[in-house]
Design a protein around this motif. Structure first.
Motif, short mmCIF file in Angstrom:
data_model
loop_
_atom_site.label_atom_id
_atom_site.label_comp_id
_atom_site.label_asym_id
_atom_site.label_seq_id
_atom_site.Cartn_x
_atom_site.Cartn_y
_atom_site.Cartn_z
N GLY A 298 0.81 -1.23 0.00
CA GLY A 298 0.00 0.00 0.00
C GLY A 298 0.83 1.27 0.00
N LYS A 299 2.10 1.17 -0.43
CA LYS A 299 2.98 2.35 -0.42
C LYS A 299 2.89 3.15 -1.71
N LEU A 300 2.30 2.53 -2.72
CA LEU A 300 2.18 3.21 -4.03
C LEU A 300 0.73 3.07 -4.48
N SER A 301 0.16 4.18 -4.94
CA SER A 301 -1.21 4.11 -5.41
C SER A 301 -1.26 4.59 -6.86
N ILE A 302 -1.90 3.80 -7.70
CA ILE A 302 -1.99 4.14 -9.13
C ILE A 302 -3.37 4.74 -9.36
N ARG A 303 -3.40 5.97 -9.77
CA ARG A 303 -4.68 6.66 -9.90
C ARG A 303 -5.20 6.53 -11.34
N ILE A 304 -6.41 5.95 -11.46
CA ILE A 304 -7.07 5.86 -12.78
C ILE A 304 -8.11 6.97 -12.83
N ASP A 305 -7.96 7.87 -13.76
CA ASP A 305 -8.90 8.99 -13.87
C ASP A 305 -10.23 8.51 -14.43
N HIS A 306 -10.18 7.71 -15.48
CA HIS A 306 -11.40 7.34 -16.20
C HIS A 306 -11.04 6.20 -17.15
N THR A 307 -12.02 5.35 -17.46
CA THR A 307 -11.81 4.36 -18.52
C THR A 307 -12.83 4.61 -19.63
N ALA A 314 -11.39 9.67 -28.85
CA ALA A 314 -11.31 11.14 -29.01
C ALA A 314 -11.64 11.84 -27.70
N LYS A 315 -12.65 11.31 -26.98
CA LYS A 315 -13.02 11.92 -25.68
C LYS A 315 -11.84 11.83 -24.72
N ALA A 316 -11.17 10.68 -24.73
CA ALA A 316 -10.03 10.47 -23.84
C ALA A 316 -8.91 11.46 -24.17
N HIS A 317 -8.62 11.62 -25.47
CA HIS A 317 -7.55 12.55 -25.86
C HIS A 317 -7.90 13.99 -25.46
N LYS A 318 -9.17 14.36 -25.65
CA LYS A 318 -9.55 15.74 -25.31
C LYS A 318 -9.36 15.99 -23.82
N ALA A 319 -9.73 15.02 -23.00
CA ALA A 319 -9.60 15.19 -21.54
C ALA A 319 -8.14 15.45 -21.16
N VAL A 320 -7.22 14.71 -21.78
CA VAL A 320 -5.80 14.89 -21.42
C VAL A 320 -5.28 16.21 -21.99
N GLU A 321 -5.63 16.47 -23.25
CA GLU A 321 -5.11 17.67 -23.94
C GLU A 321 -5.62 18.94 -23.27
N GLN A 322 -6.86 18.88 -22.77
CA GLN A 322 -7.45 20.07 -22.14
C GLN A 322 -7.15 20.11 -20.63
N ARG A 323 -6.23 19.29 -20.20
CA ARG A 323 -5.73 19.28 -18.82
C ARG A 323 -6.81 18.96 -17.81
N ARG A 324 -7.81 18.16 -18.21
CA ARG A 324 -8.88 17.80 -17.29
C ARG A 324 -8.60 16.49 -16.55
N SER A 325 -7.54 15.77 -16.96
CA SER A 325 -7.31 14.46 -16.35
C SER A 325 -6.29 14.55 -15.21
N SER A 326 -6.46 13.67 -14.23
CA SER A 326 -5.41 13.48 -13.23
C SER A 326 -5.17 11.99 -13.13
N GLY A 327 -3.93 11.60 -12.91
CA GLY A 327 -3.60 10.18 -13.01
C GLY A 327 -3.69 9.77 -14.48
N ARG A 328 -4.06 8.51 -14.72
CA ARG A 328 -4.01 7.95 -16.08
C ARG A 328 -5.40 7.60 -16.60
N ILE A 329 -5.66 7.87 -17.85
CA ILE A 329 -6.87 7.42 -18.53
C ILE A 329 -6.54 6.13 -19.28
N LEU A 330 -7.49 5.19 -19.26
CA LEU A 330 -7.29 3.92 -19.98
C LEU A 330 -8.39 3.72 -21.02
N LEU A 331 -8.03 3.04 -22.09
CA LEU A 331 -9.04 2.55 -23.05
C LEU A 331 -9.16 1.05 -22.81
N LEU A 332 -10.40 0.59 -22.68
CA LEU A 332 -10.62 -0.85 -22.47
C LEU A 332 -11.30 -1.42 -23.71
N PRO A 333 -10.56 -2.13 -24.56
CA PRO A 333 -11.15 -2.65 -25.81
C PRO A 333 -12.25 -3.67 -25.54
#
Ligand SMILES: NC(=O)c1ccc[n+]([C@@H]2O[C@H](COP(=O)([O-])OP(=O)(O)OC[C@H]3O[C@@H](n4cnc5c(N)ncnc54)[C@H](OP(=O)(O)O)[C@@H]3O)[C@@H](O)[C@H]2O)c1
Length: 333
Positions: A298-307, A314-333
């Protein structure tokens, strides 16, 4: 047999990404076919989609990104090995292994070099692996090798709420550093604090270098970790203690223009590097064990912003480009 993939036929805005149905390629000699379970949305993917990397030979030669069109977007993912090409093996993985891979990951399937597949240790969730395994290695390499953080060092982390930034904050703290995180919004500042930062500077509201000098009582920081590039360069130089290290690993705001080396002497005989994890790949097995232990304890926490689904790349890219994301966004095929 068919697969789904997010391809671009021209460089441009997020809308150039289209979800297409393609034939599943057969892996050739030296390659493996991976069924993709998650793709991380990296700033590099945005730069690739926009065409920012076309003149950067490094990304084609070393990062394996395809600079001819059409091309499938994505640079890293997690998946399961479905098959190997002829006369191909990787002693660390077999058919059915869960692996991390580098390559065109915004797809249901990817054909990638078999030698570069990394087995995902047991006990690490799909999301943790997709968002943290390889990004964590960079954070580990930067804080353990590029500039090894020492107990009590002041560390300035730019874009501290970012996919890579939030890992650098935590690992610098694990080494005993004192972390000042920089981010753009109050909401992200709360997240940076939760990642262990001692202090947070809001970049839109404060003069970063002045704040750093105030917090460190005029001494400045021992190291700056920066993935922002152009916009933060001057503030970074003005935040360092004499002999301090500026570790630049990215340019979310644009490339740092050429500058006069004499300025490093004028600012206090500073050190500066533009780096990645490649010089330290021999350290990966050690890191992998450490990463698994940190997560387990529990010493490291991986933050998922959204999947998102592949269709919503395109929605995922806009969120990162417009600085709305914190941590990491993932695409789940
Ligand atoms: N050298 C390497 O091996 C390596 C590997 C991976 C990534 N990188 C680089 O590291 C950087 C971070 O990557 P990441 O995927 O983790 O992204 P990220 O940090 O999750 O997202 C980028 C962040 O940069 C900040 N930012 C500042 N100016 C910006 C601008 N003009 N446009 C967009 N964002 C801006 C934003 O945070 P605030 O809103 O909080 O300011 C934004 O959230 C990127 O430059 C990437 O290319 C390098």
């Amino acid at each position: 047999m068919h697969m789904q993939a997010v391809r671009i036929h021209a460089y441009g805005t997020p809308e150039v990404m289209q979800l297409e149905t393609l034939s599943i390629p057969t892996p050739g000699s030296g390659q493996a076919l991976v069924r993709v379970e998650a793709a991380s949305v990296n700033f590099l993917d945005i730069q690739h989609r926009r065409g920012d990397l076309v003149k950067q030979a490094f990304y084609q030669q070393k990062a394996g990104l395809k600079m001819t069109l059409p091309t499938i977007i994505g640079s890293q993912g997690i998946g399961t090995v479905e098959s190997f090409g002829p006369d191909t093996a990787n002693p660390r993985v077999h058919t059915g292994s869960r692996v991390a891979f580098f390559g065109s990951s915004y797809a249901t399937h990817a054909v990638v070099p078999a030698a570069h597949l990394i087995p995902v240790p047991d006990g690490i969730s799909l999301e943790e692996a997709a968002a943290g395994l390889n990004q964590g290695f960079l954070a580990y390499a930067f804080t353990h090798h590029t500039y090894p953080v020492k107990q009590g060092d002041w560390c300035l982390v730019q874009a501290a709420a970012g996919g890579l930034g939030h890992l650098i904050c935590q690992i610098a703290k694990l080494r005993g550093g004192r972390v000042i995180g920089v981010t753009s919004s109050a909401e992200k500042a709360d997240m940076v604090k939760a990642m262990g930062a001692d202090e947070v500077i809001l970049s839109q509201q404060a003069d970063i270098a002045k704040e750093v000098q105030r917090i460190t009582e005029g001494k400045g920081v021992h190291v700056v970790y920066d993935g922002v590039g152009k916009d933060t360069f001057e503030a970074n130089l003005d935040s360092l203690t004499p002999g301090g290290y500026l570790v630049i690993y990215g340019q979310s705001s644009g490339y740092v223009p050429p500058f006069d080396l004499m300025r490093l002497q004028e600012k206090g005989s500073l050190f500066i590097t533009r780096t990645n994890g490649l010089p330290y790949t021999h350290e990966y097995p050690t890191y992998l064990q450490q990463f698994a232990t940190w997560l387990k304890e529990g010493k490291l926490s991986i933050r998922i912003d959204h999947t998102y689904a592949l269709a919503d790349a395109a929605k995922a890219h806009k969120a990162v480009e417009q600085r709305r994301s914190s941590g990491r966004i993932l695409l789940l095929p």
